[in-house]
Enzyme design. Sequence first.
Site, PDB file in Angstrom:
ATOM      1  N   HIS A  72      54.312  34.837  50.001  1.00  0.00           N
ATOM      2  CA  HIS A  72      53.806  34.716  51.374  1.00  0.00           C
ATOM      3  C   HIS A  72      54.561  33.627  52.136  1.00  0.00           C
ATOM      4  O   HIS A  72      54.917  33.803  53.309  1.00  0.00           O
ATOM      5  CB  HIS A  72      52.318  34.363  51.357  1.00  0.00           C
ATOM      6  CG  HIS A  72      51.416  35.457  50.920  1.00  0.00           C
ATOM      7  ND1 HIS A  72      51.480  36.732  51.421  1.00  0.00           N
ATOM      8  CD2 HIS A  72      50.378  35.455  50.033  1.00  0.00           C
ATOM      9  CE1 HIS A  72      50.532  37.481  50.867  1.00  0.00           C
ATOM     10  NE2 HIS A  72      49.858  36.727  50.014  1.00  0.00           N
ATOM     11  N   HIS A  96      53.104  34.604  43.656  1.00  0.00           N
ATOM     12  CA  HIS A  96      52.477  35.407  44.708  1.00  0.00           C
ATOM     13  C   HIS A  96      52.384  34.626  46.011  1.00  0.00           C
ATOM     14  O   HIS A  96      52.782  35.107  47.083  1.00  0.00           O
ATOM     15  CB  HIS A  96      51.083  35.846  44.241  1.00  0.00           C
ATOM     16  CG  HIS A  96      50.292  36.599  45.257  1.00  0.00           C
ATOM     17  ND1 HIS A  96      50.171  37.967  45.251  1.00  0.00           N
ATOM     18  CD2 HIS A  96      49.566  36.165  46.320  1.00  0.00           C
ATOM     19  CE1 HIS A  96      49.404  38.358  46.261  1.00  0.00           C
ATOM     20  NE2 HIS A  96      49.020  37.273  46.933  1.00  0.00           N
ATOM     21  N   GLU A  97      51.866  33.392  45.929  1.00  0.00           N
ATOM     22  CA  GLU A  97      51.695  32.587  47.143  1.00  0.00           C
ATOM     23  C   GLU A  97      53.041  32.175  47.733  1.00  0.00           C
ATOM     24  O   GLU A  97      53.197  32.110  48.957  1.00  0.00           O
ATOM     25  CB  GLU A  97      50.826  31.363  46.845  1.00  0.00           C
ATOM     26  CG  GLU A  97      49.428  31.671  46.315  1.00  0.00           C
ATOM     27  CD  GLU A  97      48.621  32.594  47.209  1.00  0.00           C
ATOM     28  OE1 GLU A  97      48.921  32.709  48.419  1.00  0.00           O
ATOM     29  OE2 GLU A  97      47.676  33.237  46.696  1.00  0.00           O
TER      30      GLU A  97
END
Length: 312
Positions: free
Chosen positions: A233, A229-230
């Site tokens: 980004h 997820h990170e």
Amino acid sequence: MRSLVPRPRALAVVLTGAALAFSPVTGQATAKLPAAPTNDCFVPPASAAAKGGRGADTREVSLAEQKAIQARTAQLLKAKAARGVSVPKGALAAASVPVYVHVMRDAAGNGDVTNTQIADQIAVLNKTFAGQESSAAANTGFTFTLAGTFRYNNNNWHKDKQSSTYRKQTRKGGANALNIWLVDFAYLGIATFPWDYARNPGIDGIRVQYTSLPGGTATNYDLGETATHEAGHWFGLYHTFQGGCTSTNDEVSDTPAQSSSTNGCPEGRDSCSLPGLDPIHNYMDYSYDTCYNQFSPGQSSRISSMWTAYRA
């Protein structure tokens, strides 16, 4: 960001108030006293609802800034294409990303993870970015290779205090290198965006709750998907619920708009009047690790463009 909290192991080192860095190549260690604390570029608001109920995992990007970033990205892609740095139409950028893992332990060794857990985390990144968790998932073309593991003993760094300082002192590689700092804080993870690299390269990367690695103890978030997820980004993806129920949303056409983030794995959730159910299985929502299984083709294309614009 995704957000959460605590699993330890120990190495034969005790150092109080200083950081001990181990070279993965030479095995040598050098000690440094931390510098005076500086303000972080992003302080997650305490009231924000996020992954695991812990707060936002990226700095806020307003609609106006979103449009400015979109225009800047288009300019950069055009300029790079003029210099011969571009991706053929219909193709995607592809690269092997060097990954530097920084294990931030306290003086007692709390916060340590095993080499096996780190290897398993790299394997999760390779699996998720290759689209191997669902037939609906896109293969982004990006792979990840462990370039180095560094272990530090520092009570403040372990708790993610003085984070701007410790990242600037420990970060490795250039814009194409993913730095992962494993800490014990009130979040599951916090990431920087690629368009912020030129302004502040020293803090570029992702901070991840160390118990979220495979084999960790973060309930519902212990399969290593927080790092996915990170990293999303870090590649330039917004949350699927960016901007709420709007046509602009996350700037990806094949992720249906949603009004708010997901908790758990509620099949059939539909928080927005615009077409499509909420993309609860998308890595850029806030679902449980077991619920995640895909980046969309549109997100893969965006990753390619952002990589070419800001990290290639």
